[in-house]
Design a protein around this motif. Structure first.
Motif, PDB file in Angstrom:
ATOM      1  N   UNK A 210       0.845  -1.189   0.000  1.00 55.19           N
ATOM      2  CA  UNK A 210       0.000   0.000   0.000  1.00 55.19           C
ATOM      3  C   UNK A 210       0.884   1.244   0.000  1.00 55.19           C
ATOM      4  N   UNK A 211       0.563   2.188  -0.889  1.00 52.06           N
ATOM      5  CA  UNK A 211       1.160   3.523  -0.834  1.00 52.06           C
ATOM      6  C   UNK A 211       0.069   4.472  -0.359  1.00 52.06           C
TER       7      UNK A 211
ATOM      8  N   UNK B   6      -1.545   7.395  -3.988  1.00 54.16           N
ATOM      9  CA  UNK B   6      -2.075   6.290  -3.183  1.00 54.16           C
ATOM     10  C   UNK B   6      -2.447   5.143  -4.108  1.00 54.16           C
ATOM     11  N   UNK B   7      -2.045   3.935  -3.728  1.00 50.97           N
ATOM     12  CA  UNK B   7      -2.414   2.753  -4.502  1.00 50.97           C
ATOM     13  C   UNK B   7      -2.352   1.536  -3.597  1.00 50.97           C
ATOM     14  N   UNK B   8      -2.970   0.459  -4.051  1.00 52.58           N
ATOM     15  CA  UNK B   8      -2.977  -0.792  -3.279  1.00 52.58           C
ATOM     16  C   UNK B   8      -2.785  -1.944  -4.244  1.00 52.58           C
ATOM     17  N   UNK B   9      -1.821  -2.803  -3.937  1.00 52.51           N
ATOM     18  CA  UNK B   9      -1.480  -3.912  -4.818  1.00 52.51           C
ATOM     19  C   UNK B   9      -1.476  -5.197  -4.005  1.00 52.51           C
ATOM     20  N   UNK B  10      -2.320  -6.163  -4.421  1.00 55.51           N
ATOM     21  CA  UNK B  10      -2.439  -7.429  -3.704  1.00 55.51           C
ATOM     22  C   UNK B  10      -1.641  -8.529  -4.399  1.00 55.51           C
TER      23      UNK B  10
ATOM     24  N   UNK C 252      11.669   1.164  -4.338  1.00 55.43           N
ATOM     25  CA  UNK C 252      12.920   0.437  -4.115  1.00 55.43           C
ATOM     26  C   UNK C 252      13.757   1.040  -2.995  1.00 55.43           C
ATOM     27  N   UNK C 253      13.284   2.121  -2.389  1.00 57.94           N
ATOM     28  CA  UNK C 253      14.026   2.736  -1.292  1.00 57.94           C
ATOM     29  C   UNK C 253      15.203   3.561  -1.753  1.00 57.94           C
ATOM     30  N   UNK C 254      15.257   3.897  -3.059  1.00 55.58           N
ATOM     31  CA  UNK C 254      16.334   4.743  -3.552  1.00 55.58           C
ATOM     32  C   UNK C 254      16.156   6.179  -3.065  1.00 55.58           C
ATOM     33  N   UNK C 255      14.904   6.554  -2.833  1.00 53.13           N
ATOM     34  CA  UNK C 255      14.585   7.851  -2.229  1.00 53.13           C
ATOM     35  C   UNK C 255      13.494   7.631  -1.190  1.00 53.13           C
ATOM     36  N   UNK C 256      13.530   8.441  -0.130  1.00 55.43           N
ATOM     37  CA  UNK C 256      12.493   8.372   0.893  1.00 55.43           C
ATOM     38  C   UNK C 256      11.411   9.403   0.592  1.00 55.43           C
ATOM     39  N   UNK C 257      10.149   9.057   0.804  1.00 53.02           N
ATOM     40  CA  UNK C 257       9.071  10.027   0.558  1.00 53.02           C
ATOM     41  C   UNK C 257       9.197  11.233   1.479  1.00 53.02           C
ATOM     42  N   UNK C 258       8.799  12.391   0.958  1.00 50.87           N
ATOM     43  CA  UNK C 258       8.744  13.589   1.800  1.00 50.87           C
ATOM     44  C   UNK C 258       7.525  13.529   2.717  1.00 50.87           C
ATOM     45  N   UNK C 259       6.461  12.932   2.188  1.00 49.84           N
ATOM     46  CA  UNK C 259       5.224  12.777   2.956  1.00 49.84           C
ATOM     47  C   UNK C 259       4.635  11.411   2.632  1.00 49.84           C
ATOM     48  N   UNK C 260       3.795  10.913   3.533  1.00 50.83           N
ATOM     49  CA  UNK C 260       3.117   9.641   3.294  1.00 50.83           C
ATOM     50  C   UNK C 260       3.970   8.443   3.662  1.00 50.83           C
ATOM     51  N   UNK C 261       3.382   7.262   3.512  1.00 49.00           N
ATOM     52  CA  UNK C 261       4.057   6.020   3.883  1.00 49.00           C
ATOM     53  C   UNK C 261       3.820   4.948   2.831  1.00 49.00           C
ATOM     54  N   UNK C 262       4.767   4.005   2.778  1.00 54.40           N
ATOM     55  CA  UNK C 262       4.609   2.793   1.966  1.00 54.40           C
ATOM     56  C   UNK C 262       4.603   1.614   2.928  1.00 54.40           C
ATOM     57  N   UNK C 263       3.633   0.718   2.748  1.00 52.38           N
ATOM     58  CA  UNK C 263       3.510  -0.464   3.606  1.00 52.38           C
ATOM     59  C   UNK C 263       3.636  -1.720   2.751  1.00 52.38           C
ATOM     60  N   UNK C 264       4.371  -2.700   3.260  1.00 48.21           N
ATOM     61  CA  UNK C 264       4.384  -4.044   2.680  1.00 48.21           C
ATOM     62  C   UNK C 264       3.997  -5.013   3.788  1.00 48.21           C
ATOM     63  N   UNK C 265       2.907  -5.729   3.564  1.00 47.97           N
ATOM     64  CA  UNK C 265       2.370  -6.637   4.594  1.00 47.97           C
ATOM     65  C   UNK C 265       2.144  -5.890   5.914  1.00 47.97           C
ATOM     66  N   UNK C 266       1.584  -4.693   5.798  1.00 50.63           N
ATOM     67  CA  UNK C 266       1.243  -3.844   6.951  1.00 50.63           C
ATOM     68  C   UNK C 266       2.448  -3.333   7.730  1.00 50.63           C
ATOM     69  N   UNK C 267       3.665  -3.513   7.199  1.00 49.51           N
ATOM     70  CA  UNK C 267       4.870  -3.000   7.841  1.00 49.51           C
ATOM     71  C   UNK C 267       5.392  -1.807   7.050  1.00 49.51           C
TER      72      UNK C 267
ATOM     73  N   UNK D  92       2.723  14.239 -12.126  1.00 51.19           N
ATOM     74  CA  UNK D  92       3.078  13.702 -10.798  1.00 51.19           C
ATOM     75  C   UNK D  92       1.885  13.199 -10.000  1.00 51.19           C
ATOM     76  N   UNK D  93       0.724  13.081 -10.628  1.00 53.74           N
ATOM     77  CA  UNK D  93      -0.470  12.627  -9.921  1.00 53.74           C
ATOM     78  C   UNK D  93      -1.145  11.489 -10.683  1.00 53.74           C
ATOM     79  N   UNK D  94      -1.908  10.685  -9.941  1.00 59.18           N
ATOM     80  CA  UNK D  94      -2.755   9.667 -10.585  1.00 59.18           C
ATOM     81  C   UNK D  94      -4.061  10.352 -10.968  1.00 59.18           C
ATOM     82  N   UNK D  95      -4.311  10.461 -12.264  1.00 54.49           N
ATOM     83  CA  UNK D  95      -5.508  11.185 -12.728  1.00 54.49           C
ATOM     84  C   UNK D  95      -6.653  10.239 -13.069  1.00 54.49           C
TER      85      UNK D  95
END
Length: 599
Positions: free
Chosen positions: A338-339, A358-362, A385-400, A548-551
Motif C-alpha cells: 500500500x502507498x 495512493x495505490x494498493x497492490x495485492x 525500491x528505497x532509492x529515495x524516501x518520501x517527503x510525505x506519506x508512507x509505503x507499507x508491505x504486509x502492513x509493515x 506527478x499525480x494519478x488522474x
C-alpha cells in the motif's frame, strides 16, 4: 578539508604499515651512512694517490666491492618497500572508496557525474600512493642526509660547513612560498581532469549517437576547450615549478661555488688536504641536492594532499547503509503493498515528482502505470525500491512500514527489469547470476529458457562464458533485455517491477521479450510501466499518471468507457501504429509491386 586534516586522515592509512615504515626508515638511515661512506672513500683514495701509496689500493678495492654489493642490496630493499607501501595504501583507498561508493544513496549518483568519481578512483588514487611512498620518505631522508653531511663537513672544516648550511633556510622558505600556489594549481588541474574524464566517459560510450547526428566537430571543439583549460593550468604549473627550480638552483650553485673557492684557497694555503677537499665536494652534493629537491618534494606533497582531499570528500559523503547488504537468496512472503498519500520532490526541485500518490497492490495482481514522460512513473519505482524516501506519506508491505525495514529486506521483495537492461562488463553467466549468486548451472539454464534467451546464448562460441562487452555492447537490444529478464527470473522475488522493458525494441525483439515477460509474470505480483498500451490490456488495474499525480485508474474497458485521459492516449497511439503499418505496406508495395496483404 584543511591540509592538516587531510594529512591526519592519510596518516591513519600509513600507520597500518608501521612495520614496513620501520624497516624502510632503517634502509633510509643505512643509505645515508653509505652516502657518507663514499665521501670518506674518495678522500682516502685521493690521499693514497697523492702519497703514492700503491699498497693501500688492494684493501680499498676490496672495500669498494663490498660497498657496491651492500649498497645494491640496500637500494633494492628500499625501492621495493616504497613501492609496496604505495601499492598497499592505493589498494586500501580503492577498496574503501568502492565499499563506500556502493553504499552511497541514489541521490549522490544523480548529483555527481560518474566520470568525476572515476577520476578520483584513478588519477587521485595514483597521486596519493606516490606521496605515501617515494615523496614521504624523501621528505624525511633529504633533511637527514643534509644534517649528516653538515656534521661531516663540520669535521672537515667548520667555516665551509657554515657557508654551505646557510642555504638551508632559504631553500625551505622557497618551498613554503611556492608550495601554496602549487597546491591551488594542482587542485585546479585535478578538477579539470575530472571534467574531461566525465566528458570522455559520455562521448566514448555513445559513438552511434555522435556519428548519426554528425556532431563530431562540435564534440571536438568542446574537447579542445577542456583540453586547453588543462594545458593552461599545466603551463601555470610549469611556471611555478620553473621559478621554484631556478631559484633553488641559483641558491645551490651560488653556495657551492662560494664554498669551492674557499676550499681551494685553503688547499693552496696548505691548511686543507686534497683528499678532504674531494670529500668536501661530494658532501656538498649531499647538502645542496636535498635542499634543492625540497621545494619540488613539498610541491608534490601539496598535490597529493589535494588528491587525498578529493578522495576523502567521497568517503565523507553520507551513505544509505553502514554495511553492504547480503544478496537475498530466500525470498520473503508477500500479501499486500500500500502507498498512502506519498509525495516526493528531488532535492532543489521546485515541484513534486510524486504528489499524494495512493495505490494498493495485492498478491498476484497485475498493475500497469501509463502516462506521458515526466509524469512520475520512474520516480514511483525509485521510491518503492528505497532509492529515495518520501517527503510525505508512507509505503507499507504486509502492513509493515518500509521506512522501518532494512534496505536489504525492502529490496528483497522486488525483481527489477529496467528499460536499459543494466548489464555489466563480464560473462553472461556472471550477469545472470547477479539475480541469485547461489544459483547452479541448471537454474541458470532454466532461467535462460524461460527468458527466450537459451537458443541465442548456446549459439555463441563461448556460451555462458561469452564476454558481453561494455554494458552488453556485443549483444542486440533484445538479447540484452532477455538476459535482464533471466536475471529477474533467477532472483524470483514476489513483486516484479517492469520499467518500459520493451520501449526501445523492434517488433521481432519485442515479441520475444513480451513472451519472456509473460512467463516471468506468471502468478507474480506485477507493477509495470507501459510504453505500448496494447500490451497491458489484461492488467487488473491501470493507473494513468500525469503531472506527478494519478488522474485515472481502472481496467482497460472501464477507462475506455470513461473517455478520459486513457481513452485519448490509447486511440492516439493506435492511430500512430496504424499509420506506421500503412507506411510500411506502401514501402513494400513500392519495392515489390505486391500489397503485403496478398503475400
Amino acid at each position: 578539508m584543511k591540509q592538516k586534516g587531510v594529512f591526519s586522515r592519510l596518516s591513519t592509512y600509513m600507520l597500518r604499515h608501521k612495520l614496513l615504515y620501520t624497516v624502510l626508515l632503517f634502509t633510509t638511515l643505512f643509505g645515508i651512512v653509505l652516502d657518507l661512506t663514499i665521501a670518506w672513500l674518495l678522500s682516502v683514495i685521493t690521499d693514497a694517490a697523492v702519497r703514492l701509496d700503491v699498497k693501500a689500493f688492494k684493501g680499498l678495492v676490496i672495500f669498494g666491492l663490498i660497498y657496491l654489493l651492500v649498497s645494491a642490496i640496500n637500494g633494492f630493499i628500499d625501492r621495493y618497500l616504497k613501492n609496496k607501501i604505495s601499492a598497499k595504501i592505493r589498494n586500501e583507498l580503492r577498496l574503501d572508496m568502492m565499499r563506500h561508493a556502493l553504499a552511497l544513496p541514489q541521490s549522490y549518483f544523480d548529483r555527481n557525474h560518474s566520470g568525476d568519481l572515476l577520476s578520483r578512483f584513478t588519477n587521485d588514487n595514483q597521486s596519493v600512493g606516490n606521496a605515501t611512498g617515494e615523496v614521504m620518505i624523501d621528505l624525511i631522508r633529504n633533511p637527514l642526509l643534509a644534517l649528516a653531511a653538515f656534521g661531516y663537513l663540520l669535521y672537515i672544516n667548520w667555516l665551509l660547513a657554515l657557508i654551505c648550511f646557510a642555504m638551508g633556510p632559504l631553500m625551505f622558505l622557497t618551498g613554503k612560498i611556492f608550495g601554496s600556489a602549487m597546491r591551488e594549481n594542482s587542485v585546479k588541474i585535478q578538477t579539470n581532469m575530472s571534467k574531461i574524464t566525465s566528458f570522455l566517459h559520455d562521448i566514448l560510450g555513445s559513438s552511434m549517437v555522435f556519428k548519426s547526428f554528425s556532431i563530431e566537430r562540435k564534440l571536438m571543439k568542446q574537447y579542445q576547450e577542456h583540453s586547453e583549460n588543462i594545458t593552461s593550468e599545466e603551463l601555470k604549473r610549469g611556471r611555478i615549478e620553473g621559478a621554484t627550480g631556478s631559484f633553488s638552483s641559483f641558491l645551490g650553485n651560488f653556495t657551492f661555488l662560494l664554498a669551492l673557492v674557499v676550499a681551494g684557497y685553503f688547499v693552496a694555503k696548505g691548511s686543507l688536504e686534497v683528499g678532504a677537499m674531494i670529500a668536501f665536494i661530494q658532501l656538498m652534493n649531499y647538502l645542496v641536492m636535498p635542499f634543492s629537491a625540497l621545494p619540488g618534494l613539498i610541491n608534490s606533497m601539496q598535490q597529493s594532499l589535494g588528491a587525498a582531499g578529493r578522495i576523502f570528500e567521497v568517503l565523507d559523503s553520507p551513505v544509505e547503509v553502514e554495511a553492504l547488504p547480503e544478496a537475498a537468496t530466500k525470498q520473503p512472503e508477500f500479501e499486500r503493498m500500500v502507498m498512502s498519500s506519498v509525495s516526493f520532490s528531488y532535492p532543489g526541485a521546485e515541484r513534486h515528482s510524486l504528489n499524494k500518490i495512493s495505490l494498493e497492490l495485492h498478491k498476484g495482481a497485475q498493475m500497469a502505470i501509463v502516462g506521458p514522460s515526466g509524469g512520475g512513473k520512474s520516480t514511483l519505482f525509485k521510491v518503492l525500491l528505497g532509492l529515495y524516501e518520501p517527503d510525505e506519506g508512507e509505503v507499507f508491505i504486509n502492513n509493515e512500514k518500509t521506512s522501518e525495514m532494512s534496505l536489504a529486506k525492502l529490496r528483497s521483495h522486488f525483481s527489477y527489469v529496467p528499460q536499459d537492461s543494466g548489464l555489466y562488463t563480464g560473462s553472461i553467466r556472471d550477469n545472470i547470476r547477479n539475480g541469485n549468486p547461489d544459483a547452479d548451472e541448471q537454474e541458470i539454464l532454466e532461467a535462460l529458457r524461460q527468458a527466450n534467451a537459451y537458443d541465442f546464448v548456446m549459439e555463441l562460441p563461448e556460451g555462458l562464458d561469452t564476454d558481453i562487452g561494455e554494458e552488453g555492447s556485443r549483444l542486440s537490444g533484445g538479447q540484452r533485455q532477455r538476459l535482464s529478464i533471466a536475471r529477474a527470473i533467477l532472483r524470483n522475488s514476489p513483486i516484479l517491477l517492469l520499467d518500459e522493458a520493451t520501449a526501445a525494441l523492434d517488433n521481432e525483439s519485442e515479441k520475444l521479450v513480451q513472451q519472456a515477460i509473460r512467463k516471468l509474470m506468471g502468478d507474480k505480483t506485477t507493477l509495470v510501466i507501459a510504453h505500448r498500451l496494447s500490451t497491458i490490456q489484461n492488467a487488473d488495474v491501470i493507473l494513468v499518471m500525469e503531472n506527478s499525480e494519478i488522474v485515472e485508474s481502472g481496467t482497460h474497458e472501464e477507462l475506455l468507457a470513461a473517455e478520459g485521459r486513457y481513452h485519448d492516449l490509447y486511440y492516439s497511439q493506435l492511430e500512430e501504429e496504424e499509420a506506421g503499418e500503412g507506411e510500411q505496406e506502401s514501402l513494400e508495395f513500392a519495392s515489390t509491386g505486391v500489397p503485403s496483404l496478398l503475400k
